[in-house]
Design a protein around this motif. Sequence first.
Motif, short mmCIF file in Angstrom:
data_model
loop_
_atom_site.label_atom_id
_atom_site.label_comp_id
_atom_site.label_asym_id
_atom_site.label_seq_id
_atom_site.Cartn_x
_atom_site.Cartn_y
_atom_site.Cartn_z
N PHE A 202 0.83 -1.20 0.00
CA PHE A 202 0.00 0.00 0.00
C PHE A 202 0.87 1.26 0.00
CE2 PHE A 202 -3.65 -2.61 1.18
CZ PHE A 202 -4.69 -1.92 0.56
N TYR A 203 1.88 1.27 0.88
CA TYR A 203 2.75 2.45 0.96
C TYR A 203 3.49 2.66 -0.36
CZ TYR A 203 2.02 3.11 5.95
OH TYR A 203 1.47 3.36 7.17
N MET A 204 3.94 1.56 -0.97
CA MET A 204 4.67 1.69 -2.23
C MET A 204 3.77 2.26 -3.32
SD MET A 204 6.98 -1.71 -2.13
CE MET A 204 7.45 -1.80 -3.83
N ALA A 205 2.53 1.82 -3.34
CA ALA A 205 1.60 2.33 -4.35
C ALA A 205 1.38 3.83 -4.16
CB ALA A 205 0.28 1.58 -4.27
N ILE A 206 1.23 4.26 -2.91
CA ILE A 206 1.03 5.69 -2.67
C ILE A 206 2.28 6.47 -3.07
CG2 ILE A 206 0.46 7.45 -0.97
CD1 ILE A 206 -0.83 5.31 0.72
N THR A 207 3.45 5.95 -2.67
CA THR A 207 4.70 6.63 -3.00
C THR A 207 4.83 6.76 -4.52
OG1 THR A 207 5.69 5.64 -1.05
CG2 THR A 207 7.19 6.61 -2.66
N PHE A 208 4.50 5.69 -5.22
CA PHE A 208 4.59 5.70 -6.67
C PHE A 208 3.72 6.80 -7.26
CE2 PHE A 208 3.57 4.18 -10.93
CZ PHE A 208 4.82 3.84 -11.39
N THR A 209 2.51 6.93 -6.73
CA THR A 209 1.60 7.97 -7.22
C THR A 209 2.18 9.35 -6.93
OG1 THR A 209 -0.09 6.45 -6.45
CG2 THR A 209 -0.83 8.57 -7.27
N ILE A 210 2.72 9.54 -5.73
CA ILE A 210 3.30 10.84 -5.39
C ILE A 210 4.43 11.17 -6.36
CG2 ILE A 210 4.64 12.09 -3.66
CD1 ILE A 210 3.15 10.49 -1.52
N VAL A 211 5.33 10.19 -6.57
CA VAL A 211 6.47 10.42 -7.45
C VAL A 211 6.00 10.78 -8.86
CG1 VAL A 211 8.42 9.27 -8.56
CG2 VAL A 211 8.04 8.99 -6.12
N PHE A 212 4.93 10.12 -9.30
CA PHE A 212 4.40 10.39 -10.64
C PHE A 212 3.95 11.85 -10.76
CE2 PHE A 212 0.65 10.62 -13.40
CZ PHE A 212 1.19 10.17 -14.59
N PHE A 213 3.20 12.32 -9.75
CA PHE A 213 2.69 13.69 -9.84
C PHE A 213 3.80 14.71 -9.68
CE2 PHE A 213 -1.47 11.67 -9.13
CZ PHE A 213 -2.14 12.27 -10.19
N ILE A 214 4.78 14.41 -8.85
CA ILE A 214 5.91 15.33 -8.69
C ILE A 214 6.65 15.45 -10.03
CG2 ILE A 214 8.17 15.59 -7.61
CD1 ILE A 214 6.15 16.21 -5.60
#
Lengths: 244, 259
Positions: A202-214
């Motif tokens: 779950f944390y990795m999926a959220i981090t991935f999304t954050i990195v994408f938007f950044i």
Amino acid sequence: MDFSIITGNIDVYLEGLKNTLILVSLSLIAGLAMAIPLAVLRVIGNPFIQWPIRAFVYFFRGTPLLVQMFLVYYGFGQFDAMKDSFLWPLFKEAYFCALLTFSLNTCAYTVEILRGSIVATPHGEVEAATAAGMSRLLMLRRIILPSAFRRALPAYSNEIIFMLHGSALASVITIVDITGAARIINSRFYSPYEAFITAALFYMAITFTIVFFIRLLEKKWHAHLQPADQSVITIEAPHENITG
Amino acid sequence: MKKFMVVLALCMFLAANVPAMAKEWTTVRIGVEGAYPPFSYVQPDGELAGFDIDIAKALVEAMGAEVVLVAQDWDGMIPALMAKKYDAIIASMSITEERLKKVNFSKKYYRTPAKFIAKKGSVPTFSKEALKGKTVGVQRATIHDQYLTDVYGKDVEIKRYGSQDEAYLDLVAGRVDMLLADSVALSDGFLKKEEGKDYEFVGPDLNDRKWFGDGAGIAIRKQDKDLEELFNKAIETIRANGVYKTIQDKYFDFDVYGD
């Protein structure tokens, strides 16, 4: 290994996901909103303004997040004056305590990130703005802050991710976030591997999304640093004379 | 290089076999908790003390072995046992179906009922209706947690804590209305103390075997059958020679062994 205990209890994780997302995004918004004026004052304010900000940043960067949370949650609850005050209905809630601690913590780090990038504004930009007759406030709004935000973005994206991971501590004060959900599942089935690997995903999926938007934001803000558009510059291959 | 690999493999083989050969149980490492007065707590000087701790020492002594106490947070207790951080758990752990899937248990070494506590007068008549909307604190991963989740999960808001001490803090702070825990832990660890003077037991003794099992036993890894036997014998020994009673009288003025 038995992942049916995860699929059978996925609603616990989804509840946790919701809490983590709300907690982290509210903390980041509140932290950033407080950090911008504080960072500016920290750079241009007089010593009487600078010192309290310095002390605030020093305290929150100088102590572990867990200790800060225990101080707010269990520490404040110890005083009767606190329990009788009008603030108690707020501090009674674990959610509010976590939100307050996280906001102040991320605020302190963000102040330092922004301060660093404000100080690093190229002298030429300031000079040009002065030459154009801008007032200090206008210069801050049009030149210094936008320029500082660009430089701060990579460091701030780190802060976002740290905050996400730091939020796992909320589970210590009874909040069911993603980690809290994993602890409930672990304690019910004594299967730490399945419980925590799910939380990790779950944390990795959220981090991935954050990195994408950044990255999207970076593309937009750092457009002037990108390699030039390939469609404009065409490099022609030299003609070869085969027969020669 | 080949020779080296052979030697290495041999060393690993020997190393892996040494503990198996030396299963004499000259030292027994016991996992304990340390935040569950009066069963286990940390004294001002940092030493562990309490009923569980004394029982652990007495049992291992009765086996003729050396005891090593390892403090471990409650919700990691069983995983750490399986990861061989210690050989047995003596931490007021109740013998339940769910736990028996993962570990074995000795015979019980005590059995006391569970009970609710609340602020004096706040729950005049105990019923499921009266509990509706209340916030109830409980220690995570305990039989009390399981019971509360199964029986009252839809009626009350449950707050789960890592240790009983944290739950007491939040009861006093007013963040939870009630706690559910072992009656002895509640009375000796809280009600009899200064901060617990405004609180009282509410509702009946809870000891339904479906949730509360057969009392507290000593958890052992499934493969260590020999150690389980040693513990069962040691419990009989200290029950017979009066050591159990001496320890019990040090902490309680009633019989905790139960029926």
